[in-house]
Design a protein around this motif. Sequence first.
Motif, PDB file in Angstrom:
ATOM      1  N   GLN A 143       0.828  -1.204   0.000  1.00  0.00           N
ATOM      2  CA  GLN A 143       0.000   0.000   0.000  1.00  0.00           C
ATOM      3  C   GLN A 143       0.867   1.259   0.000  1.00  0.00           C
ATOM      4  OE1 GLN A 143      -3.376   0.013  -0.149  1.00  0.00           O
ATOM      5  NE2 GLN A 143      -3.415   2.236  -0.245  1.00  0.00           N
ATOM      6  N   ASP A 202      -0.744   3.524  -2.677  1.00  0.00           N
ATOM      7  CA  ASP A 202      -1.025   4.912  -2.287  1.00  0.00           C
ATOM      8  C   ASP A 202      -0.754   5.876  -3.444  1.00  0.00           C
ATOM      9  OD1 ASP A 202      -1.997   4.513   0.233  1.00  0.00           O
ATOM     10  OD2 ASP A 202      -0.102   4.919   1.277  1.00  0.00           O
ATOM     11  N   HIS A 259      -3.609   6.006  -5.584  1.00  0.00           N
ATOM     12  CA  HIS A 259      -4.809   6.486  -4.870  1.00  0.00           C
ATOM     13  C   HIS A 259      -5.848   5.375  -4.684  1.00  0.00           C
ATOM     14  CE1 HIS A 259      -3.098  10.444  -5.425  1.00  0.00           C
ATOM     15  NE2 HIS A 259      -3.062  10.262  -6.734  1.00  0.00           N
TER      16      HIS A 259
END
Length: 515
Positions: free
Chosen positions: A149, A154, A157
């Motif tokens: 992540q 990340d 998004h």
Amino acid sequence: MSPIVLFSFVIAYFVILLGVAWYTSKNSTNDTFFSGNKNSNWMLVAFGMIGTSLSGVTFVSVPGAVGDFAGTGFKGFAYMQVAIGYLIGYAVVAFILLPLYYRLNLTSIYNYLLQRFGVVAYKTGALFFIISRTVGATARLYLVVNILQVFILDKLHVPFLVTTAVILLMILLYTFEGGVKTIVYTDTLQTSLMVTGLVVCVIFILNQLHLSGGEAISEISNRGYFNVFNHDVNSKGFFLKQIIGGAFITIAMTGLDQEMMQKNISVKRLGDSQKNMITMSIILVGVLFLFLVLGGLLYLYTTSKGAAYTEVMVNGKMVKQLVLNGNNILGDKIFPTVALEMLPPAISVMFIIALISALFPSADGALTALTSSFCIDILGLQKRDDLDDKGKKKLRLTVHLTFTVVFLICIWVFYKISDNSIIDKILDLAGYTYGPLLGLFAFGIFTKRKLANTFLITAVCLLSPVVCYLVNIYSAELFGAYKIGIEMLLINGMLTFIGLLLISKKERPEANILL
């Protein structure tokens, strides 16, 4: 490298796993799911179990610990103390527990408790396994998903919950039908990729540092990273504690764990299963040593690039850090940081594939084992005369899906907690639950006494971890400078054994004892 490209390799890797699952699950039945039809190849099982034994947490934590601190010195290669204990533990599993399981022709190893003591002990053992494996597996899964992540998703998004759901869906899809038969093959593939990634990283960093293998070991030793044996009796890391603790961790978390044993007992002959266990233990220790070498190389490499040890004030305490470009990369952060931000794109891809390969075997095995244990031990699926084969399969698939949802909920809870120290405590709590299993099996194997089929058995098994927790909390007041460490599992098992002894009675001479 672009996070989209990295994630595309994750998807491609999963497609390969799905292809293996489709091929191995043809004409699968409940027996295929639960025991691989007792026809698994011992060499595949041995190699694949390395991936199950080495979780994604091990993949980043063992190298990361080498340059981390234990008191005033480095932790170094101290993990080898535990690895030595592993060898002893695997020998006990191979030559004491496996013969027992094969003689009784078990699909669930907790059936031994049913035959030896009755339904209450049987259900208690299975329940402790289910709780322990659920908490432990999801905590480990969270820590690895979080790496994916932070470093990949990340930047795209993608919410954490979506990432987790997608990874669990991947695992669900390739274990849904084939069960043990499928994961024997997928674990072998994943272990191969994990070890390949490890070796590639070691060779590349050696070349970057212009060191041979021998020179690297010498330099690691010169920096103080190579220390193995801890001679401080009061320390948690004292070598006898670590070796004995490592042995009992293996006995409890491998020999008394349905996830690990279901693969071993899927091998047709006892002799081959024993060869599998011994072969796996030797290779496993070698791989662990290579992880530690990699850890030493990572610290040599980062310090050569400007990383420096420093002390900073955190929550009123001075904390040691390894700072590079303003970021603390000490411990678990060093391997992903180096692999994904400091090495060429090809190495980044190898790291991601290797990390996932370390993640999936521990997660898919846990999901399959939990399904097997709940269906066989709690629901009594194999003895349900009210269901035909189609009904039994439907119930098994429902349980499998339910545990996937439980995994999702647990990982989400860990994410909301967002505190690695709490995760560590939860993992410790999961370890505590193996103590009662150790005590139950030891009492059955090494005594000839009977237990009444009452909930006193469950009460003893619940009380022992509670007492151990209280002893650990007040250890300073009770033992002074002596610190309880890895031996807590053994203490837990001994308390359970003593408790069972107090509520037991002598077996009648004519009774048939299951030893």
